[in-house]
Design a protein around this motif. Sequence first.
Motif, mmCIF file in Angstrom:
data_model
loop_
_atom_site.group_PDB
_atom_site.id
_atom_site.type_symbol
_atom_site.label_atom_id
_atom_site.label_comp_id
_atom_site.label_asym_id
_atom_site.label_seq_id
_atom_site.Cartn_x
_atom_site.Cartn_y
_atom_site.Cartn_z
ATOM 1 N N HIS A 27 0.839 -1.196 0.000
ATOM 2 C CA HIS A 27 0.000 0.000 0.000
ATOM 3 C C HIS A 27 0.875 1.248 0.000
ATOM 4 C CE1 HIS A 27 -3.895 -1.900 0.386
ATOM 5 N NE2 HIS A 27 -3.453 -2.643 1.393
ATOM 6 N N ALA A 28 0.305 2.366 -0.455
ATOM 7 C CA ALA A 28 1.042 3.632 -0.553
ATOM 8 C C ALA A 28 2.329 3.420 -1.340
ATOM 9 C CB ALA A 28 1.332 4.210 0.835
ATOM 10 N N GLY A 65 7.158 2.950 0.235
ATOM 11 C CA GLY A 65 6.599 2.249 -0.918
ATOM 12 C C GLY A 65 7.549 2.198 -2.097
ATOM 13 N N GLY A 96 0.766 -2.460 -6.280
ATOM 14 C CA GLY A 96 0.779 -1.369 -5.317
ATOM 15 C C GLY A 96 -0.454 -0.499 -5.426
ATOM 16 N N THR A 97 -0.950 -0.023 -4.286
ATOM 17 C CA THR A 97 -2.062 0.918 -4.311
ATOM 18 C C THR A 97 -1.534 2.341 -4.239
ATOM 19 O OG1 THR A 97 -2.397 0.968 -1.900
ATOM 20 C CG2 THR A 97 -3.575 -0.728 -3.155
ATOM 21 N N TYR A 123 -6.682 3.393 -5.888
ATOM 22 C CA TYR A 123 -7.727 2.915 -4.970
ATOM 23 C C TYR A 123 -8.945 3.828 -4.935
ATOM 24 C CZ TYR A 123 -5.938 6.405 -1.655
ATOM 25 O OH TYR A 123 -5.551 7.574 -1.057
ATOM 26 N N PHE A 132 -9.310 -2.424 -4.592
ATOM 27 C CA PHE A 132 -7.986 -3.038 -4.716
ATOM 28 C C PHE A 132 -8.014 -4.531 -4.430
ATOM 29 C CE2 PHE A 132 -7.854 -1.776 -0.192
ATOM 30 C CZ PHE A 132 -7.325 -2.909 0.406
ATOM 31 N N VAL A 187 0.950 -8.932 2.356
ATOM 32 C CA VAL A 187 0.503 -7.554 2.147
ATOM 33 C C VAL A 187 1.233 -6.673 3.144
ATOM 34 C CG1 VAL A 187 -1.423 -5.935 2.249
ATOM 35 C CG2 VAL A 187 -1.799 -8.238 1.373
ATOM 36 N N ASP A 229 1.084 -3.181 4.755
ATOM 37 C CA ASP A 229 0.018 -2.195 4.924
ATOM 38 C C ASP A 229 0.438 -1.126 5.929
ATOM 39 O OD1 ASP A 229 -2.330 -0.777 5.504
ATOM 40 O OD2 ASP A 229 -3.598 -2.528 5.218
ATOM 41 N N ILE A 243 -1.356 1.820 5.898
ATOM 42 C CA ILE A 243 -2.510 2.721 5.914
ATOM 43 C C ILE A 243 -3.360 2.508 7.164
ATOM 44 C CG2 ILE A 243 -4.531 3.515 4.643
ATOM 45 C CD1 ILE A 243 -1.828 4.103 3.326
ATOM 46 N N THR A 268 -7.808 0.195 5.211
ATOM 47 C CA THR A 268 -7.403 -0.832 4.245
ATOM 48 C C THR A 268 -7.310 -2.241 4.807
ATOM 49 O OG1 THR A 268 -5.099 -0.226 4.700
ATOM 50 C CG2 THR A 268 -6.109 0.735 2.738
ATOM 51 N N SER A 320 -7.068 -5.719 2.829
ATOM 52 C CA SER A 320 -5.767 -6.387 2.839
ATOM 53 C C SER A 320 -5.925 -7.862 3.178
ATOM 54 C CB SER A 320 -4.833 -5.710 3.849
ATOM 55 O OG SER A 320 -4.501 -4.411 3.445
#
Length: 324
Positions: A146-147, A153, A169-170, A191, A196, A212, A214, A216, A220, A224
């Motif tokens: 994520h991010a 990221g 990747g988001t 997203y 996602f 994953v 994460d 966030i 999320t 996830s």
Amino acid sequence: MVKAIRIERTGGPEVMQWVDVDAGEPGPGEVRVKHHAVGLNYIDVYFRTGQYPMPLPAGLGMEAAGVVTATGSGVTQFKTGDRVAYVARPPGAYAEERVLPIATLVKLPDAISFDDAASAMLQGLTAQYLLRRTYRVQAGDTILIHAAAGGVGLFVCQWAKALGATVIGTVGSDEKAQLAREHGCDHPIVYTRENFAERVKELTGGAGVPVVYDSIGKDTYKGSLDCLAPLGYFVSFGSASGPLPPIEASELSNRGSLFFTRPTLFSYMGKREWLDTMAAELFDVLASGKVKTNVRQRYALADVATAHRDLEARKTTGSTILIP
């Protein structure tokens, strides 16, 4: 006297004050470092707002790079003039000069600039432990970060790609999708207009991913978990959208015996030999050119309030450094 940022209360960017402080002399096992560049990270916002409590008044900032200007008694590993970098607690890197214990300090190779080091110690070492220790990514793995266009990221995208992984990747916009793609993200997911979790299942033929990453949090984590293959790892290493709600153990078992971990960098660098190994691997991959630091914003340290506002508004991409 030197200049430094101090806060006397928690709150918005306006609580940060640019004041005169006495850097002091290093005691046993300590050195004084003159900063050439200071890193900016979202954890700084958590401390400033009080989400991560600390005694006040206090400094802010976790990482910096510079030159040793004095050493305390018993210090043999470092000498005046050494180029060094660190990520350390308690916060206090938002300063022109600082005394700190040598336990968190590493020597900086000539091939790595101060700017690159200041932007890489927290984010780069985080990417190192995520990819090489929390879940050891192998060639052929497909991962979700994520991010993906943020500081960590972009490190993860590049490093995972160099390891032979496929990277999903988001991101929050088309511009950030392009940035992530340029740094090794095979499948950026915007997203704001795509689900996602559904997209990850499409990309993996319904199988899901083994891990994953994460940062966030609240917004999320459900999605996830939906992305994970049986025995997959949900690695929650941040909470930009707010803390996670309680997760029932049955939710992990019912989804295929998932693993859940909430790692922190300071646990992974808790022993001197661990930190040295992590830093050596980070500096090697930076020097090789396989991973680049992506310093995309620079602010004067005295203007750090503007930097915090831009960070919280998600106007920044990649890494940001502050120049004393």
